[in-house]
Design a protein around this motif. Structure first.
Motif, PDB file in Angstrom:
ATOM      1  N   LEU A 157       0.834  -1.195   0.000  1.00 62.59           N
ATOM      2  CA  LEU A 157       0.000   0.000   0.000  1.00 62.59           C
ATOM      3  C   LEU A 157       0.869   1.247   0.000  1.00 62.59           C
ATOM      4  N   ASP A 158       0.466   2.235  -0.780  1.00 66.90           N
ATOM      5  CA  ASP A 158       1.211   3.494  -0.927  1.00 66.90           C
ATOM      6  C   ASP A 158       2.612   3.277  -1.476  1.00 66.90           C
ATOM      7  N   THR A 159       2.842   2.123  -2.123  1.00 64.33           N
ATOM      8  CA  THR A 159       4.165   1.850  -2.692  1.00 64.33           C
ATOM      9  C   THR A 159       4.435   2.666  -3.942  1.00 64.33           C
ATOM     10  N   VAL A 160       3.401   3.329  -4.473  1.00 62.35           N
ATOM     11  CA  VAL A 160       3.610   4.226  -5.610  1.00 62.35           C
ATOM     12  C   VAL A 160       4.601   5.328  -5.241  1.00 62.35           C
ATOM     13  N   LYS A 161       4.637   5.696  -3.953  1.00 55.62           N
ATOM     14  CA  LYS A 161       5.500   6.783  -3.506  1.00 55.62           C
ATOM     15  C   LYS A 161       6.977   6.396  -3.467  1.00 55.62           C
ATOM     16  N   LEU A 162       7.277   5.109  -3.643  1.00 59.99           N
ATOM     17  CA  LEU A 162       8.666   4.664  -3.587  1.00 59.99           C
ATOM     18  C   LEU A 162       9.387   4.854  -4.915  1.00 59.99           C
ATOM     19  N   ASP A 163       8.630   5.298  -5.941  1.00 60.41           N
ATOM     20  CA  ASP A 163       9.219   5.584  -7.257  1.00 60.41           C
ATOM     21  C   ASP A 163      10.011   4.416  -7.823  1.00 60.41           C
ATOM     22  N   GLY A 164       9.529   3.198  -7.603  1.00 63.70           N
ATOM     23  CA  GLY A 164      10.153   2.021  -8.189  1.00 63.70           C
ATOM     24  C   GLY A 164      11.235   1.390  -7.341  1.00 63.70           C
ATOM     25  N   GLU A 165      11.668   2.067  -6.283  1.00 61.38           N
ATOM     26  CA  GLU A 165      12.717   1.513  -5.435  1.00 61.38           C
ATOM     27  C   GLU A 165      12.163   0.325  -4.651  1.00 61.38           C
ATOM     28  N   GLY A 166      12.919  -0.739  -4.582  1.00 62.51           N
ATOM     29  CA  GLY A 166      12.465  -1.954  -3.912  1.00 62.51           C
ATOM     30  C   GLY A 166      11.879  -2.980  -4.865  1.00 62.51           C
ATOM     31  N   PHE A 167      11.820  -2.639  -6.176  1.00 62.46           N
ATOM     32  CA  PHE A 167      11.253  -3.550  -7.174  1.00 62.46           C
ATOM     33  C   PHE A 167      12.238  -3.751  -8.334  1.00 62.46           C
ATOM     34  N   GLU A 168      12.279  -4.970  -8.858  1.00 62.28           N
ATOM     35  CA  GLU A 168      13.033  -5.269 -10.076  1.00 62.28           C
ATOM     36  C   GLU A 168      12.076  -5.946 -11.052  1.00 62.28           C
ATOM     37  N   LEU A 169      11.848  -5.317 -12.199  1.00 61.84           N
ATOM     38  CA  LEU A 169      10.824  -5.743 -13.145  1.00 61.84           C
ATOM     39  C   LEU A 169      11.398  -6.741 -14.149  1.00 61.84           C
ATOM     40  N   PHE A 170      10.626  -7.802 -14.454  1.00 60.88           N
ATOM     41  CA  PHE A 170      11.058  -8.813 -15.414  1.00 60.88           C
ATOM     42  C   PHE A 170      10.234  -8.812 -16.703  1.00 60.88           C
ATOM     43  N   VAL A 171       9.150  -8.049 -16.752  1.00 56.94           N
ATOM     44  CA  VAL A 171       8.271  -8.071 -17.925  1.00 56.94           C
ATOM     45  C   VAL A 171       8.013  -6.637 -18.383  1.00 56.94           C
ATOM     46  N   GLU A 172       7.387  -6.507 -19.568  1.00 54.62           N
ATOM     47  CA  GLU A 172       7.018  -5.198 -20.081  1.00 54.62           C
ATOM     48  C   GLU A 172       5.603  -5.247 -20.611  1.00 54.62           C
TER      49      GLU A 172
END
Length: 637
Positions: A563-578
């Motif tokens: 929740l409210d992870t939109v505010k992290l600006d992508g930090e904490g995530f590594e994306l594998f798809v597009e």
């Protein structure tokens, strides 16, 4: 200003979250409990340094990315301010206000200068390293100003505090009423901070002076507690009784659906004093009930004062704090008797008003409300943007357009001009009027595209779309849909290791009340999110925290990590798809830094939402901890 104060109120929750630990240590170490002095000293270490904790927490909360650099700037701001100001007037003691002011300034300066660039020879001091430097300079100047300006301000604050503290029942009643009335805006944290941590003084046996209702109560002040005691009957008995009233008043066919939710949030209120899940169930659906609730809270505070009850809490007025601080309280058993009466009053008043006025509390919503909630995902986004703007009162009524993961956050000139039915006809899942100028419109995963389409339209006066203004955006007909939206149980797999929980337990009203659609939530323990189905990735949010997938049978699934992870600006995530990529069950979607997310997000609860099911129901077949890849965890019928 309203939005800014909301941010401050939310940021205050960072330092306030330390209070349960402080209260527990401080209480358990007392002679009448375990008699371990170093435990009390450990708790006092938090209580006695709340000001600098506030400075650090508020700065971090206001920073756009929650950076530790902002937290460091907050600490420096506080140290510079408090050290410099006493050289001008050694009698000045700003208390928690020094921390609040320092945290606000440090957070704002961080957002202003975190990416500043200097010439090569000064490059080392650029970016985040410059923030503590500029913060120290600004706070030095501010200390000089406040050295002369603060004494009269402090006199005014002390005077207001003395008036409220000495106003008897009226003072505590007014505080209790405002405490609940301001909760929807988040501003109750602001007045709580002043009352809990600044009003009143008490000198301990060691000669230390402590301020604030909570601090004084926990440190043994026999006069403290009137501004805390009256909350216990409300949170332990009143609001759980309100849940029972709403359950009894629910339509017969919907009682099974809402019963589990009411029990869980009612028990949570009784045990911990966390009441927001209950209050948000009727706050926007039935504002009259909420005003009644605020009035009853004020009355409870006044009655507790009249009965000379002194009880307090370190976190909230639930059973845990009631038992923990029982030994410090005066007349605590009367609170239980009082609570039983309060419970009866809440049940009778809530049930009577709900039935008499036909209030739309959970389980009593009109059957056709969901039918109006149109799925317009396949309509031209430009037409939808035009219709949404018109339903919001037109371009002239719109001051600012912002959005998060699922909601348009609109600032309007007059929210009374909003046509809620029109918004729902054109695809909105829910509408929440925060006040006269702030409205949130729940859209779903398409909110980014809709919001971006609305902004230029608003700037240009919202001209009619080329297809014509009479092109309706309505619910899709059966002929426009696949023959049957379905997922065979064995074709849906658990997307990540974790514990399955109902949506009603997600601490966000939009998800918990299924405004975006039915589904379930996961408390993840694994760090890799996999695709639960075969399908196509239809949306990947720029901040990587949410992914939308469409199955070959037309079902749209949103997986929203935390929740409210939109505010992290992508930090904490590594994306594998597009976006647009075909995926199969078990394909990697996202890697999660659970440690970082747990430290920086309000909750790791991960809703899995079926966003375009209008008639079918999602039935979750399994609960508790499940391994990734487990199938047959739900069915759709």
């Amino acid at each position: 200003m309203f939005g800014f104060l909301q941010k401050i109120g939310k940021s205050l929750m960072f330092p306030i979250a330390t209070l349960p630990a402080a209260a527990l240590l401080l209480r358990l170490g007392q002679d009448d409990v375990l008699g371990i002095p170093f435990m009390s000293a450990a708790g006092a270490g938090i209580i006695d340094n709340l000001a600098i904790i506030f400075a650090i927490g508020i700065a971090m909360g206001l920073a756009h990315d929650g950076s530790g650099g902002a937290a460091l700037a907050g600490a420096i701001a506080y140290l510079v301010l408090t050290s410099a100001i006493v050289t001008i007037n050694e009698t000045i003691n700003m208390g928690v206000f020094a921390g609040i002011i320092s945290g606000i300034i440090a957070g704002l300066l961080y957002n202003k200068f975190y990416n500043v660039k200097f010439p090569q020879w000064l490059a080392f001091f650029g970016g985040r390293r410059f923030v503590p430097i500029i913060t120290a300079a600004v706070m030095t100047v501010l200390a000089g100003v406040l050295g002369f300006a603060w004494p009269p301000i402090q006199e005014a604050i002390d005077g207001a505090g003395d008036w409220i503290l000495n106003a008897g029942m009226f003072g505590v009643g007014a505080y209790g009423f405002l405490n609940r009335l301001l909760l929807p805006t988040g501003l109750h944290h602001v007045i709580n901070t002043i009352v809990w941590f600044d009003f009143g003084t008490f000198t301990t046996a060691s000669g230390e002076v402590v301020r604030g209702e909570i601090n004084r109560f926990l440190r043994g002040d026999p006069t403290a507690g009137p501004f805390l005691s009256g909350f216990f009957p409300i949170m332990m008995f009143g609001l759980p009784a309100a849940c029972l009233a709403m359950y009894v008043a629910a339509k017969k066919e919907r009682k099974a659906l809402v019963g589990g939710m009411f029990f869980s949030i009612g028990f949570t209120s009784f045990l911990t004093g966390i009441t927001e899940p209950i209050e948000f169930t009727f706050m926007f659906l039935s504002p009259m009930l909420y005003v009644v609730h605020a009035l009853l809270t004020g009355v409870s505070m006044m009655v507790a004062y009249a009965l000379d009850i002194h009880h307090g809490f370190g976190f909230s007025a639930g059973a845990i704090d009631y038992v923990l601080n029982f030994g410090l309280a005066t007349n605590p058993l009367i609170l239980l008797v009082m609570g039983l009466f309060v419970g009866v009053i809440y049940f009778v008043i809530f049930y009577f008003l709900i039935i008499k006025l036909d209030l739309k509390t959970p389980g009593r919503e009109d059957e056709d409300e969901d039918a109006e909630n149109a799925d317009s995902g396949n309509n031209a986004i430009d037409v939808r943007a035009y219709n949404t703007i018109e339903a919001l009162g037109g371009a002239d009524n719109i001051v600012a357009t912002e959005y998060c993961t699922t909601r348009l956050r609109m600032t309007l000139k007059d929210s009374a001009l909003v046509d809620e039915k029109a918004l729902k006809r054109h695809g909105a899942m829910g509408v929440m009027k925060i006040n006269k100028t702030n409205v949130q419109v729940v859209i779903g995963t398409a909110v980014e595209f809709l919001g971006d389409a609305m902004k230029p339209r608003v700037a240009n006066g919202n001209p009619a779309p080329e297809t014509g203004t009479d092109t309706p955006v309505v619910a899709q007909t059966a002929s426009a849909e696949p023959a049957m939206k379905e997922i065979i149980a064995k074709d849906f797999e658990m997307p990540i290791d974790g514990k399955i929980i109902p949506l009603s337990e997600v601490p966000d009203d939009v998800f918990a009340k299924e405004m975006m659609g039915p589904g379930f939530a996961i408390l993840p323990s694994g760090n890799i999110l996999y695709s639960p189905v075969d399908g196509r990735v239809v949306s990947v949010f720029p901040t990587k925290h949410a992914i939308g997938i469409e199955t070959d049978t037309g079902i749209e699934i949103l997986i929203h990590v935390g929740l409210d992870t939109v505010k992290l600006d992508g930090e904490g995530f590594e994306l594998f798809v597009e976006q647009g990529q075909l995926v199969q069950r078990g394909d990697k979607l996202l890697k999660l830094d659970l440690k970082f997310l747990d430290a920086n997000a309000p909750s790791l609860a991960t809703p899995v939402i079926f966003t375009n099911l209008t008639e079918q129901k999602v039935i979750v077949l399994k609960d508790g901890h499940q391994q990734q890849g487990t199938h047959s965890i739900l069915k759709i019928e």
